[in-house]
Design an enzyme around this catalytic site. Structure first.
Site, mmCIF file in Angstrom:
data_model
loop_
_atom_site.group_PDB
_atom_site.id
_atom_site.type_symbol
_atom_site.label_atom_id
_atom_site.label_comp_id
_atom_site.label_asym_id
_atom_site.label_seq_id
_atom_site.Cartn_x
_atom_site.Cartn_y
_atom_site.Cartn_z
ATOM 1 N N HIS A 156 0.842 -1.223 0.000
ATOM 2 C CA HIS A 156 0.000 0.000 0.000
ATOM 3 C C HIS A 156 0.870 1.265 0.000
ATOM 4 C CE1 HIS A 156 -3.075 -2.869 1.485
ATOM 5 N NE2 HIS A 156 -2.089 -3.275 2.268
ATOM 6 N N SER A 277 13.565 21.495 -17.205
ATOM 7 C CA SER A 277 12.372 22.316 -17.362
ATOM 8 C C SER A 277 12.779 23.621 -18.025
ATOM 9 C CB SER A 277 11.768 22.577 -15.982
ATOM 10 O OG SER A 277 11.057 23.797 -15.989
#
Ligand code: ARG
Length: 470
Positions: A156, A277
């Site tokens: 999980h 970026s």
């Protein structure tokens, strides 16, 4: 517009119809296979006395000449032809005249395209397998170097129990190994030759289908001519195997993206496999991993498309089946590209072993082992589970790990705890004690690595002596 079937028609095909119907823009991809199939067909026709030796020689010379001229750029495949089959036949007739018109004896484009697609797919199954095998080699090297690199194992996405990097990577090794076994199955199941099925009902010529099948490296001829021209199961199976490969790559990429994040810093993707970026000077983006993850949808799309195309068409050949090609070719190229890039990315990736180890020590990954310690001292597991639960709560409150507590504090929670607890729940012990086959304990992990090494040395392609043509 050069068409093979003009005889029955009194009008020219509408230009839009011609373009809509044509497949040459994409089926030229199996130009080589088309020639290869025609060569086998002609050799067989001559053996059966359907063509003379002179006709056979002329056709073979014409076909190999066309192949060479295309490969060397002297002859262009243009959209003047409806499909690759028409292109080859028309050029053959231009070159050698009337004997060229005999090439198509006892054959239909329906069995021809079924053969070409099968030959193309069969080869690509081997190419993909080769790339998966290369990736497995890289994974195995990483495993060998990291048998004692501790890291948290997650369930999980919560820290669960400590494992090793070798163990985590080993999970993917198993997945890609299964992928190879799927490819092998597909290869064998599809390896039957449809040539000679004609349009759907075989032919009245005395063809030797077993002979053509053996010339083209098939196990034998297909056994039902209607099925031969309308079967695309092998395309579906291949796309399904490719989708599964992409699913595995995608899960791996997702993990790498998480591991590469500032929060985790388990790994650092090499500069050569990262992008930046345009606005934020500090960022280094895991774009290759994200693109591989993204392209998974595209490959699934191809599988869904062909499944949908095939679901409603009656026997035998229908033109719908022309739709099997573009998306399949795209999916194959996509998967090959992704496998190669992924292999390079993971080969050059840096694993921050100290960060992984530190992370494994936090988050109570040794809580199960602490409960097992109590069980070892006679406490029933359910009680042990609850005692350790309280212990964890106490630690969360104090913002520390179990092993940071003094023996006095521990004894207050359970008098069963003794000094040897610290040793019993150390990261090293937690991993080393996991010794059942398939577990991360270094002793068994090394054994598994040996098995995987033997597996990689024992190649199914060698076993079956399949040469990969270049
Ligand atoms: N371009 C066709 C395809 O891809 C080839 C077979 C055409 N057969 C026919 N009868 N029109 O399926």
């Amino acid at each position: 517009m050069a068409q093979l079937w003009g005889g029955r028609f009194t009008k020219e095909t509408d230009k839009l119809v011609y373009n809509f119907n044509a497949s040459i823009s994409f089926d030229q991809k199996f130009f080589k296979q088309d020639i290869e199939g025609s060569i086998a067909h002609v050799v067989m026709l001559a053996k059966q006395g359907i063509l003379t030796k002179e006709e056979k020689d002329a056709i073979l010379k014409g076909l190999t000449g066309i192949r060479q001229d295309v490969e060397e750029g002297r002859l262009k495949i243009t959209d003047e032809y409806e499909d690759i089959h028409s292109f080859v036949e028309a050029n053959l007739i231009d070159r050698i005249g009337d004997s060229g018109k005999k090439l198509h004896t006892g054959r239909s484009r329906n069995d021809q395209v079924a053969l070409d697609m099968r030959l193309y797919t069969r080869l690509e199954v081997l190419y993909v397998d080769e790339l998966v095998k290369e990736l497995l080699g890289t994974l195995l090297r990483i495993m060998e170097e990291n048998v004692e690199t501790y890291m948290p194992g997650f369930t999980h996405l919560q820290k669960a129990q400590p494992v090793t990097l070798a163990h985590h990577i080993g999970a993917y090794f198993e997945m890609f190994k299964r992928d190879r076994s799927r490819l092998k199955d597909i290869y064998h199941r599809m390896n039957y030759c449809p040539l000679g099925a004609g349009a759907l009902a075989g032919t009245t010529y005395p063809l030797d289908r077993s002979y053509t099948a053996s010339l083209l490296g098939f196990e034998g001829p297909t056994l039902n001519s209607m099925d031969s021209v309308s079967d695309r199961d092998y395309v579906i199976e291949f796309l399904s195997a490719l989708s599964t490969i992409m699913m595995h790559l995608s899960r791996f990429c997702e993990e790498i993206i998480i591991w590469n994040s500032n929060e985790y810093r388990f790994v650092e993707i090499d500069d050569a496999y990262s992008t930046g970026s345009s606005i934020m000077p500090q960022t280094k983006n895991p774009d290759i991993a994200a693109l591989v993850r993204g392209k998974t949808g595209r490959v699934y799309g191809a599988l869904m498309s062909i499944l949908t195309t095939m679901k409603g068409i009656p026997l035998a050949y229908n033109k719908d089946m022309q739709e099997d090609k573009e998306l399949t070719f795209d999916a194959i190229d996509t998967v090959k590209g992704c496998l190669a890039l992924f292999e390079g990315m993971i080969r050059t990736m840096k694993f921050n072993k100290d960060v992984m180890e530190k992370s494994a020590m936090l988050g109570f990954t040794n809580a199960t082992d602490a409960a097992d310690y109590l069980v070892g001292h006679g406490v029933p597991f359910r009680d042990a589970h609850s005692i350790i639960g309280r212990l964890v709560l106490y630690c969360i409150d104090k913002n520390c790990s179990i092993e940071d507590l003094s023996i006095e504090e521990l004894k207050e929670i359970s008098p069963v705890f003794e000094e040897d607890l610290y040793e019993a729940i150390s990261l090293k012990t937690c991993v080393e004690k996991r010794l059942t086959i398939g577990a991360p304990g270094p002793y068994v992990m090394r054994k598994v690595i040996e098995t995987q090494k033997e597996y990689l040395a024992r190649d199914w392609q060698d076993e079956d002596a399949i040469d990969i043509p270049r």
